[in-house]
Design an enzyme around this catalytic site. Structure first.
Site, PDB file in Angstrom:
ATOM      1  N   GLY A   1      55.585  32.369  47.416  1.00  0.00           N
ATOM      2  CA  GLY A   1      54.710  33.470  47.808  1.00  0.00           C
ATOM      3  C   GLY A   1      54.773  33.724  49.308  1.00  0.00           C
ATOM      4  O   GLY A   1      54.819  34.870  49.772  1.00  0.00           O
TER       5      GLY A   1
ATOM      6  N   ARG B   1      57.594  29.867  53.795  1.00  0.00           N
ATOM      7  CA  ARG B   1      58.139  28.846  52.886  1.00  0.00           C
ATOM      8  C   ARG B   1      59.609  29.147  52.595  1.00  0.00           C
ATOM      9  O   ARG B   1      60.418  28.237  52.444  1.00  0.00           O
ATOM     10  CB  ARG B   1      57.361  28.819  51.583  1.00  0.00           C
ATOM     11  CG  ARG B   1      55.977  28.260  51.731  1.00  0.00           C
ATOM     12  CD  ARG B   1      55.999  26.779  51.469  1.00  0.00           C
ATOM     13  NE  ARG B   1      54.781  26.164  51.939  1.00  0.00           N
ATOM     14  CZ  ARG B   1      54.411  24.932  51.697  1.00  0.00           C
ATOM     15  NH1 ARG B   1      55.183  24.150  50.979  1.00  0.00           N
ATOM     16  NH2 ARG B   1      53.317  24.433  52.178  1.00  0.00           N
TER      17      ARG B   1
ATOM     18  N   ARG C   1      60.280  31.381  40.616  1.00  0.00           N
ATOM     19  CA  ARG C   1      59.097  31.324  41.476  1.00  0.00           C
ATOM     20  C   ARG C   1      58.760  29.868  41.740  1.00  0.00           C
ATOM     21  O   ARG C   1      58.749  29.039  40.823  1.00  0.00           O
ATOM     22  CB  ARG C   1      57.930  32.042  40.801  1.00  0.00           C
ATOM     23  CG  ARG C   1      56.607  31.755  41.435  1.00  0.00           C
ATOM     24  CD  ARG C   1      55.510  32.707  41.024  1.00  0.00           C
ATOM     25  NE  ARG C   1      54.204  32.081  41.064  1.00  0.00           N
ATOM     26  CZ  ARG C   1      53.578  31.702  42.181  1.00  0.00           C
ATOM     27  NH1 ARG C   1      54.149  31.880  43.348  1.00  0.00           N
ATOM     28  NH2 ARG C   1      52.393  31.120  42.130  1.00  0.00           N
TER      29      ARG C   1
ATOM     30  N   THR D   1      52.060  27.365  44.085  1.00  0.00           N
ATOM     31  CA  THR D   1      50.983  26.409  43.821  1.00  0.00           C
ATOM     32  C   THR D   1      50.052  26.982  42.757  1.00  0.00           C
ATOM     33  O   THR D   1      50.056  28.183  42.494  1.00  0.00           O
ATOM     34  CB  THR D   1      50.165  26.120  45.095  1.00  0.00           C
ATOM     35  OG1 THR D   1      49.690  27.358  45.622  1.00  0.00           O
ATOM     36  CG2 THR D   1      50.987  25.394  46.129  1.00  0.00           C
TER      37      THR D   1
ATOM     38  N   GLU E   1      47.477  30.654  38.508  1.00  0.00           N
ATOM     39  CA  GLU E   1      48.127  31.155  39.712  1.00  0.00           C
ATOM     40  C   GLU E   1      48.023  32.679  39.659  1.00  0.00           C
ATOM     41  O   GLU E   1      47.144  33.178  38.969  1.00  0.00           O
ATOM     42  CB  GLU E   1      49.560  30.613  39.838  1.00  0.00           C
ATOM     43  CG  GLU E   1      50.434  30.752  38.618  1.00  0.00           C
ATOM     44  CD  GLU E   1      51.084  32.101  38.504  1.00  0.00           C
ATOM     45  OE1 GLU E   1      50.645  32.878  37.623  1.00  0.00           O
ATOM     46  OE2 GLU E   1      52.054  32.374  39.215  1.00  0.00           O
TER      47      GLU E   1
ATOM     48  N   ASP F   1      45.104  22.187  43.633  1.00  0.00           N
ATOM     49  CA  ASP F   1      43.671  21.940  43.503  1.00  0.00           C
ATOM     50  C   ASP F   1      43.309  21.942  42.022  1.00  0.00           C
ATOM     51  O   ASP F   1      44.070  22.420  41.197  1.00  0.00           O
ATOM     52  CB  ASP F   1      42.868  23.011  44.261  1.00  0.00           C
ATOM     53  CG  ASP F   1      43.257  24.419  43.855  1.00  0.00           C
ATOM     54  OD1 ASP F   1      44.297  24.905  44.330  1.00  0.00           O
ATOM     55  OD2 ASP F   1      42.544  25.001  43.041  1.00  0.00           O
TER      56      ASP F   1
HETATM   57  N1  HPA Z   1      43.606  30.369  41.611  1.00  0.00           N
HETATM   58  C1  HPA Z   1      44.654  31.177  41.719  1.00  0.00           C
HETATM   59  N2  HPA Z   1      45.781  30.820  42.315  1.00  0.00           N
HETATM   60  C2  HPA Z   1      45.849  29.588  42.829  1.00  0.00           C
HETATM   61  C3  HPA Z   1      44.799  28.703  42.742  1.00  0.00           C
HETATM   62  C4  HPA Z   1      43.629  29.111  42.100  1.00  0.00           C
HETATM   63  O1  HPA Z   1      42.655  28.364  41.977  1.00  0.00           O
HETATM   64  N3  HPA Z   1      45.172  27.551  43.374  1.00  0.00           N
HETATM   65  C5  HPA Z   1      46.430  27.741  43.814  1.00  0.00           C
HETATM   66  N4  HPA Z   1      46.845  28.971  43.489  1.00  0.00           N
END
Ligand code: HPA
Length: 239
Positions: free
Chosen positions: A26, A30, A93, A96, A186, A211
Site C-alpha cells: 500500500g 515500502r 499485494r 498488513t 484489510e 494488530d
Molecule cells: N482494518 C483494516 N485494515 C487494516 C487493519 C484493520 O484493523 N489493520 C491493518 N490493516
C-alpha cells in the site's frame, strides 16, 4: 490487450518498463524499501503522485514493486492500469491486516484465498449476483510452499476488504464475518482480485497481521519490519 495508451494518468512508465510480476504494498515507501533491500539493477518507473514504482531482479528474475495507496478505489486504479496498459500478469499485494479470529495472532502471515467485502467496488462490474473474489490457486500454492520452506506461521482462508478503517460499530466477536470463518480485515484485496479476474491476470494477497481486533494486541514497528521481511521473501519467490 488492445487498449494500450501509455503513460497512463497515474503511471509514468514507458513500454516494457514494468515486469510481468509485480509486488504491491500500500505504502510507496515500502516499494522503495523492497527495491533498495531485495532487488538488483533497479530502475524507477514511476513517481506520479509519489506512488513510487521500481523494476529490478530477484535471484535473476525480473520483478517490479509499486505502491497502491489505501482502499479499493486506489488499488483499483493502479491494478487496472498495470493489467490493461502495461501487461502485468501476476499481481501480488503485500500488506498488513487486523486479525478477526482468535487463532490468528499478530505477526502471523495470512494468504487471502478469498476476499469478502463491504465495498461497492464489485457492484461496478454489473453482474446479476454476488461475485466471489478469489486468488490465483497457482500463486497461492507456490506461496504456501515458500512459507513452509521457511518454517513460517501462516493461515489460508477468507479475508475481508473493508471500506472503513475507523469502523464506528465494531461487531462483537462471534456475530459477524468472524462467525463465517473470515480470518482478517484489510482494505484492498477484493478490488485487486476482481480486477485481475476481469483482466485475465493472476492475483494473490499476502498479509502480515499487525494488530488483533479480538485481543487489541498490536505489533511494534520493529516486529512489523521483521514480519515484513518474511512476507517479502515469500512474495519474491513468486517472481
Ligand atoms: N482494518 C483494516 N485494515 C487494516 C487493519 C484493520 O484493523 N489493520 C491493518 N490493516
Amino acid at each position: 490487450m488492445s487498449e494500450r495508451k501509455i503513460p497512463t494518468p497515474h503511471i509514468g512508465a514507458g513500454e516494457g518498463e514494468i515486469a510481468e510480476t509485480i509486488l504491491l504494498p500500500g505504502d510507496p515507501l515500502r516499494a522503495k524499501y523492497i527495491a533498495d533491500h531485495f532487488l538488483t539493477d533497479v530502475t524507477q518507473f514511476n513517481a506520479t503522485r509519489n506512488m513510487f514504482g521500481f523494476t529490478g531482479y530477484y535471484k535473476g528474475k525480473r520483478v517490479s514493486a509499486m505502491g497502491t495507496g489505501m482502499g479499493c478505489p486506489s488499488i483499483g486504479i493502479y491494478s487496472y492500469e498495470l493489467i490493461h496498459f502495461y501487461g502485468c500478469k501476476n499481481l501480488i499485494r503485500v500488506g498488513t491486516a487486523g486479525a478477526l479470529r482468535p487463532e490468528v495472532k499478530v505477526r502471523d502471515m495470512v494468504f487471502g484465498m478469498g476476499a469478502c467485502t463491504n465495498s461497492n467496488y464489485i457492484k461496478q462490474f454489473g453482474l446479476p449476483g454476488d461475485y466471489s473474489c478469489i486468488c490465483s490457486y497457482e500463486l497461492l500454492s507456490r506461496a504456501v510452499k515458500a512459507a513452509q520452506d521457511r518454517g513460517l506461521t501462516y493461515h489460508v482462508g477468507n479475508i475481508l476488504s473493508s471500506d472503513m478503517f475507523y469502523d464506528s460499530d465494531l461487531p462483537k466477536p462471534g456475530t459477524s464475518w468472524d462467525r463465517m470463518g473470515v480470518l482478517a480485515v484489510e482494505m484492498e484485496s477484493a478490488a485487486l482480485y476482481s480486477n485481475a479476474a476481469y483482466g485475465g491476470a493472476n492475483a494473490l494477497c499476502i498479509l502480515t497481521v499487525s494488530d488483533s481486533l479480538i485481543t487489541g494486541e498490536a505489533t511494534t514497528a520493529e516486529e512489523r519490519q521483521t514480519s515484513f521481511t518474511n512476507m517479502m521473501e515469500v512474495a519474491l519467490e513468486l517472481a
